[in-house]
Design an enzyme around this catalytic site. Structure first.
Site, PDB file in Angstrom:
ATOM      1  N   GLU A   2      14.987 -16.985  22.529  1.00 31.49           N
ATOM      2  CA  GLU A   2      14.250 -15.965  21.775  1.00 31.49           C
ATOM      3  C   GLU A   2      13.762 -16.520  20.438  1.00 31.49           C
ATOM      4  O   GLU A   2      13.986 -15.935  19.377  1.00 31.49           O
ATOM      5  CB  GLU A   2      15.124 -14.720  21.576  1.00 31.49           C
ATOM      6  CG  GLU A   2      15.565 -14.081  22.885  1.00 31.49           C
ATOM      7  CD  GLU A   2      16.286 -12.750  22.693  1.00 31.49           C
ATOM      8  OE1 GLU A   2      16.871 -12.536  21.602  1.00 31.49           O
ATOM      9  OE2 GLU A   2      16.255 -11.908  23.612  1.00 31.49           O
TER      10      GLU A   2
ATOM     11  N   GLU B 104      17.543 -11.860  30.848  1.00 32.44           N
ATOM     12  CA  GLU B 104      18.737 -11.114  30.455  1.00 32.44           C
ATOM     13  C   GLU B 104      18.480  -9.639  30.698  1.00 32.44           C
ATOM     14  O   GLU B 104      17.433  -9.112  30.318  1.00 32.44           O
ATOM     15  CB  GLU B 104      19.074 -11.323  28.975  1.00 32.44           C
ATOM     16  CG  GLU B 104      19.429 -12.748  28.580  1.00 32.44           C
ATOM     17  CD  GLU B 104      19.733 -12.878  27.085  1.00 32.44           C
ATOM     18  OE1 GLU B 104      19.903 -11.829  26.421  1.00 32.44           O
ATOM     19  OE2 GLU B 104      19.793 -14.017  26.588  1.00 32.44           O
TER      20      GLU B 104
END
Length: 497
Positions: free
Chosen positions: A121, A266
């Site tokens: 991220e 995720e």
């Protein structure tokens, strides 16, 4: 080292045999930001017993990765954000990284490495652009190095992205586009993915939408049909996941990269640390999610079978709680490999408890509790603050699993967590004479008091797979001093090449 071609035949045969025994598409994230981690061999056993065929790591520690050799389990290696700058500016470093962290595992019966996740991220708004200039160059260097080793056609690079890299405002998925401040960069990246047959890895969390927005419609986070449909361009959306995926589909189209494969990197639901983070809501989420995945229909605009990685395999009691106390409770298993609730990962109605970790060793059956003989409570607040600041008290917060404890039990819970996280060092159960060690389980009907896992050694001489150091903590205001034990310095494993 064996030749690349012989590795390919062996790995493909191993994979073909293994896929018979796994659930199609399902993977899991395994993080290690915990005071005591399960041995990798136990993790492998949990995956195999529960027919989970893919694992996503957040590092590439060779000692850990080697335990997946011969299993057929697909492995996604991770490169932490703090390594991106070096790999971006120095191609020789990228070649060395691939040599020591990828190529060394590729032999007949070796590790089935499928992807390399470059960063984690990296474009989060909270990072204030710190990875903007390094992520894409590092990505290209790693793919180039994989190609140079002759394995770039089998192992692909990607970037795990938070869903905040694209948005649609309040106008529905069809207005989806990459975030304006990184749009040009994201366009280059996804076109690179398309040219190199690499996937777009996106992390999607309906729970976070509920947590961050008090007006978010709760039913829209789940999949059981209770949500008020949202219509966009003639498509009716009844859950957040479909809407989010299709927003990404539109963003990819507008970036002229419509053929890029989408993988959910995720997804999950926490079980503690927030009023909406509990076992009942987690089970509801997973039940609906697995049924949806079993249809293999994807979203309205992305009608393909989607690979996905659950977040997460086990709880991590040293994760940062800056985003919220729930961060330490994402696991479908507890810290010790015990399942939290029944589930059906096939989505076909075969609900059962997951197979727990086997041969898990614990420290002694003893707990650190508040000494109820104490009458003067003046020293309690400072000592409890110390225990919670250096341990884990996230289950004590309002609406959480241990929030109903009485005062003495709340103190005991805080003291015990600190005691267990410091490997039951007797000096960690003192608290200026407020605590004592007992041999009777201190757990209550609704609140679990943990016992630490036994620390394991490893061949490279680094205890428990992590770097440890003696630490000293002082609190000058109340004269508390701690100078003992082994405290984890870094929650992430460092690469040992």
């Amino acid at each position: 080292m064996k030749t690349t071609s012989s590795w390919g035949v062996g790995a493909l045969l191993l994979l073909a045999l293994h896929l018979v025994y796994v659930v199609d598409g399902i993977g899991v994230n395994w993080g290690t930001q915990a005071s005591q981690n399960l041995h990798p061999s136990i993790i492998v056993q949990i995956l195999k017993d529960n027919k989970i065929g893919k694992v996503k790591l957040f590092d590439s520690d060779p000692w850990t990765v080697n335990f997946f050799a011969g299993t057929g389990i697909e492995v996604m290696l991770g490169i932490p954000n703090n390594q991106l700058a070096t790999l971006a500016k120095n191609y020789d470093k990228a070649k060395d990284w691939v040599k020591h962290n990828v190529a060394k595992h590729l032999y007949n019966g070796g590790v089935n490495i499928k992807y390399v996740a470059v960063g984690n991220e990296p474009f989060l708004k909270a990072y204030n652009g710190s990875n903007i200039d390094t992520t894409f160059p590092a990505l290209k260097n790693i793919q180039k190095a994989l190609n140079e080793h002759g394995i770039g056609d089998k192992i692909k690079v990607t970037i795990p992205q938070n869903g905040d890299v694209y948005d649609s405002g309040s106008d529905g998925p069809s207005a989806g586009n990459f975030r304006s401040d990184i749009r040009d960069l994201m366009t280059q990246i996804v076109q690179f993915f398309q040219d190199n047959n690499s996937p777009f890895l996106v992390n999607i969390y309906p729970f976070l939408s509920l947590y961050q927005n008090p007006n978010f419609p709760v039913e829209f986070a789940f999949f059981d049909g209770g949500a008020q449909p949202v219509n966009d361009n003639g498509i009716s959306y009844t859950n957040m996941l479909d809407a989010n995926l299709d927003t990404l589909v539109w963003a990819l189209k507008k970036a002229d990269a419509p053929k890029v494969k989408i993988i959910i990197g995720e997804i999950g639901w926490p079980t503690d640390g927030n009023i909406n983070a509990n076992v009942d809501m987690a089970k509801r989420f997973y039940d609906g999610f697995f049924k949806k995945m079993a249809t293999k229909k994807g979203s309205p605009l992305y009608q393909e079978n989607i690979e996905y990685y659950l977040f997460s395999l086990t709880d991590e009691n040293q994760k940062s709680v800056a985003p919220g106390d729930f961060e330490r409770h994402w696991g479908i298993f507890r810290y010790d490999g015990q399942p939290k609730f029944s589930m059906d990962i096939t989505g076909n109605g075969n609900d059962k408890m997951p197979v727990p970790g086997k041969n898990v060793k614990y420290l002694e059956s003893k707990w650190c509790v508040f000494n109820s003989d104490i009458k003067n409570m003046d020293r309690v607040p400072a000592n409890m603050d110390f225990a919670c600041s250096n341990g884990d008290c996230t289950s004590l917060k309002p609406g959480c699993s241990c929030s109903d404890l009485n005062q003495h039990d709340r103190i005991s819970y805080a003291f015990n967590n600190y005691f267990q996280m410091n490997n039951q060092d007797v000096r960690s159960c003192d608290f200026q004479g407020l605590a004592r060690i007992v041999n009777v389980n201190a757990s209550t009907q609704h609140c679990f008091f943990p016992i630490a896992n036994e620390i394991f050694g490893r061949e490279v001489g680094i205890e428990d797979g992590n770097h440890f150091a003696v630490f000293e903590e002082r609190n000058k205001d109340v004269g508390i001093k701690r100078d003992f034990g082994l405290s984890q310095v870094d929650g992430q494993l460092e690469t040992i090449g």
